[in-house]
Design a protein around this motif. Structure first.
Motif, short mmCIF file in Angstrom:
data_model
loop_
_atom_site.label_atom_id
_atom_site.label_comp_id
_atom_site.label_asym_id
_atom_site.label_seq_id
_atom_site.Cartn_x
_atom_site.Cartn_y
_atom_site.Cartn_z
N THR A 65 -13.25 8.39 -14.41
CA THR A 65 -11.93 8.96 -14.20
C THR A 65 -12.06 10.15 -13.25
OG1 THR A 65 -11.15 8.28 -16.37
CG2 THR A 65 -9.93 10.03 -15.27
N GLU A 73 -7.14 1.76 -11.47
CA GLU A 73 -5.92 2.04 -12.22
C GLU A 73 -5.54 3.51 -12.03
OE1 GLU A 73 -4.32 1.90 -16.87
OE2 GLU A 73 -6.37 1.26 -16.33
N GLU A 116 -4.70 11.45 -11.85
CA GLU A 116 -5.96 10.93 -12.37
C GLU A 116 -6.00 9.43 -12.10
OE1 GLU A 116 -6.70 11.84 -16.43
OE2 GLU A 116 -6.86 14.01 -16.10
N GLN A 143 -8.66 5.82 -12.32
CA GLN A 143 -9.88 5.25 -12.87
C GLN A 143 -10.48 4.29 -11.84
OE1 GLN A 143 -10.06 2.36 -16.38
NE2 GLN A 143 -10.63 4.29 -17.35
N LEU A 187 -3.95 6.57 -13.79
CA LEU A 187 -3.71 6.93 -15.18
C LEU A 187 -2.54 7.88 -15.34
CD1 LEU A 187 -7.41 7.44 -16.33
CD2 LEU A 187 -6.01 5.38 -16.46
N ARG A 188 -2.37 8.81 -14.39
CA ARG A 188 -1.27 9.77 -14.50
C ARG A 188 -0.96 10.32 -13.12
NH1 ARG A 188 -3.20 15.39 -17.16
NH2 ARG A 188 -1.20 15.95 -16.25
#
Length: 626
Positions: free
Chosen positions: A115, A138, A153, A155, A140-141
């Protein structure tokens, strides 16, 4: 990279190798999988019912669940699935070493996920988005702040993490620097996968060895080992077997394998500019040349791609220099042979395998199949000044090529045997090189030092010639300069540079930004006086340890060397000892006539590794030499 991110969380990241799992995941792996583990020479093995226990020391679970070691556990993921499971990352916080972690048997490949957190001004998000989509698995935020910045963030699979970091930094001129905030592994493999992975590694080795024979010209007799990755002074094959590397790619990997500073330099430059040819200016090429000139006798640098290319260039420079010094037009073919053209080299020398360098190289087996090699060379006994004086003549000799410390020829740094059997002292060696300097000056010839193997810190000084206090007119470099990337260089005085003009010599790939930026990093590390002092101390420890462990063995004639270039002379061929050492996990190679065990470990090798190598060679010498 090792960082502490918050209380109780230790993060260790190395491209493609390391990941972290929470203590509960580590406990589950240890408790549910039948595995082997090694720690400081002691073997652990879990029982068949899944409850780990140790045959020496604490059980695996106890190592993981120690009261003072709560937090995370290092999970090392090898390319083909070998997993190291244990307390290494935890112990490191208390002064332990990564190699002290518990190591489990190979399992299926586990993909760690990293991450990355980044914070960027809103106007920079646009250029970053394509990179995130290219690398990241991905998002995440994503938070938009009142201060005009975006916090995000993402991944990403670990082998892409450093690429993404470097790409984002390059795209934003360093204004955005993604930081690693966590690393987690995917689900652990099933118990039955252990045997499958071992079968896979065996089959992979067989396939690679077979395909190598089918597709690659057979000019090397390779052992049936397939190396997958390395770390420091260690390499690992696809089975996960560990080897101490005391060959360093034939004295190339001066900083060992996977050095973090080197890796960062290569990654950074690869993301900016790798190659443009020598038709244009680039920054790393100039910065490296500046370092080489300011640290040596030289005024100019010419770049090549290897040691033999560097020596070929020096041959050409010497031939043209002689023509100019004779007052001839160097481009007039009718007078091309009217100047001095002969080059002197020495027995036991090795200068390369291309046709010019090959002519200066001693071994008949290298030269004879390819005769005629370049004409105009004469070879005389190494360390014999009288023989050299008889052939170095004004109007005849244009250059003398010599290795201050012979590597391939048998690790001859000064204390060698002449034909009459008289030992040559270190002072006599200095006098030999000083004598060559005087003979060249008298004859108007150039003195060329080949430091392809002994240069850049290998001897404990930055340059090998510094031990003798004798400066050459030219010097060839290569092996360690870019830490494993292909590079060569000729360092030369201004008087030689003055005779060369654009178009006289060149190379498409030589001195490209990628290798030069890497070489700057390697140079800066090695040129540190403290680092060089460490090489000297470790070299002394290596020779003292070998002499101690080999003492009394009737087949060992001598241990010699300088810094971390070391040779063991035997009264027989060294192949048996080299092979036995490899089988036991220590890589050494041969030199000389095949009767020398050559040790040229990474300059970052530890004292512990040196002691281990010495002990093993002493043990094996008693077993296999007869």
């Amino acid at each position: 990279m090792l960082a502490v991110l918050g209380a109780g969380l230790l993060v260790a990241v190395q491209l493609g190798c390391l990941a972290l799992v929470r203590i509960d995941a580590a406990r589950d792996l240890a408790a549910t999988h039948n595995c082997w583990a090694y720690k400081v020479g002691q073997q652990y093995r879990s029982s068949d019912d899944g409850e780990p226990s140790g045959t020496a020391g604490r059980p695996i679970l106890a190592a993981i669940e120690g009261e003072d070691l709560e937090g995370v556990c290092v999970l090392v993921v090898r390319y083909y699935g070998g997993i190291k499971l244990g307390a290494g990352g935890l112990v490191r916080a208390y002064g332990g070493a990564a190699r002290d972690c518990l190591r489990a048997a190979p399992k299926r490949h586990v993909v760690p996920k990293v991450t990355l957190a980044l914070q960027a001004p809103f106007e920079l998000i646009g250029p970053i988005y394509p990179l995130l989509e290219q690398y990241a698995a991905e998002k995440l935020r994503e938070d938009y702040g009142d201060d005009g910045t975006v916090r995000m963030e993402v991944q990403v699979e670990q082998d892409m993490a450093q690429r993404l970091q470097a790409s984002v930094q390059n795209a934003t001129s360093g204004r955005v620097q993604p930081n690693i905030v966590s690393v987690r592994a995917t689900q652990a493999p099933a118990k039955e996968a252990v045997g499958q992975a071992e079968d896979y590694a065996t089959q992979l080795t067989s396939d690679i060895v077979r395909d190598e024979k089918q597709y690659i010209l057979q000019t090397y007799a390779r052992p049936p080992i397939v190396f997958a990755h390395g770390e420091g002074a260690r390499m690992y094959d696809v089975h996960g077997k560990e080897y101490l590397d005391f060959a360093a790619g034939i004295a190339v990997n001066a900083l060992g394998h996977g050095n973090e500073a080197w890796l960062s330099a290569v990654t950074e430059q690869a993301g900016q500019l790798a190659h443009v040819s020598n038709l244009f200016h680039t920054i790393p090429q100039v910065r490296l040349a500046q370092r080489l000139v300011e640290s040596s006798f030289a005024d100019k640098v010419f770049y090549a791609n290897s040691g033999t290319e560097a020596n070929e260039a020096a041959i050409k420079f010497a031939r043209k220099y002689a023509k100019v010094q004779a007052g001839l037009d160097p481009y007039n073919k009718d007078t091309a042979l009217d100047a001095a053209t002969e080059i002197v080299s020495f027995t036991s020398s090795f200068h390369g395998r291309t046709m010019g360098s090959l002519a200066l190289t001693y071994k008949d087996q290298y030269r004879t199949p390819f005769q005629p090699v370049m004409p105009g060379n004469v070879m005389v006994p190494y360390q014999d000044l009288d023989a050299a004086a008889a052939v170095i003549k004004k109007g005849k000799t244009c250059a003398v090529f010599v290795e201050p410390i012979q590597g391939e020829g048998g690790i001859n740094p000064g204390e060698i045997q002449q034909q009459k059997g008289a030992r040559v002292s270190s002072q006599a060696r200095k006098e030999f090189l000083a004598g060559l300097r005087a003979l060249c000056d008298e004859a108007g010839a150039l003195l060329v030092f080949d430091e392809v193997q002994c240069g850049l810190g290998r001897t404990g000084k930055l340059w090998g010639y510094q031990h003798a206090g004798v400066e050459p007119d030219m010097m060839s470099l290569a092996k360690p300069l870019a830490g494993g990337l292909p590079i060569g260089a000729v360092l030369l005085k201004q008087k030689v540079a003055d005779v060369m003009t654009p178009g006289d010599h060149g190379s498409t790939f030589a001195g490209n930004p990628l290798v030069c930026h890497a070489a700057c990093t390697v140079f800066d590390i090695i040129a540190d006086p403290a680092f060089l002092a460490g090489v000297t101390a470790k070299g002394e420890r290596l020779r003292e340890g070998l002499r101690r462990e080999l003492a009394g063995n009737p087949h060992v004639k001598e241990v010699r060397g300088l810094g971390l270039i070391c040779g063991i002379e035997l009264d027989q061929m060294a192949g048996k000892l080299v092979e036995a050492a490899r089988d036991r996990g220590v890589i050494v190679i041969t030199a000389g006539k095949g009767d020398i065990v050559r040790l040229v470990p990474p300059l970052v090798v530890t004292e512990e590794d040196i002691d281990k190598c010495c002990a093993l060679l002493g043990e094996l010498a008693r077993e296999v030499l007869a």
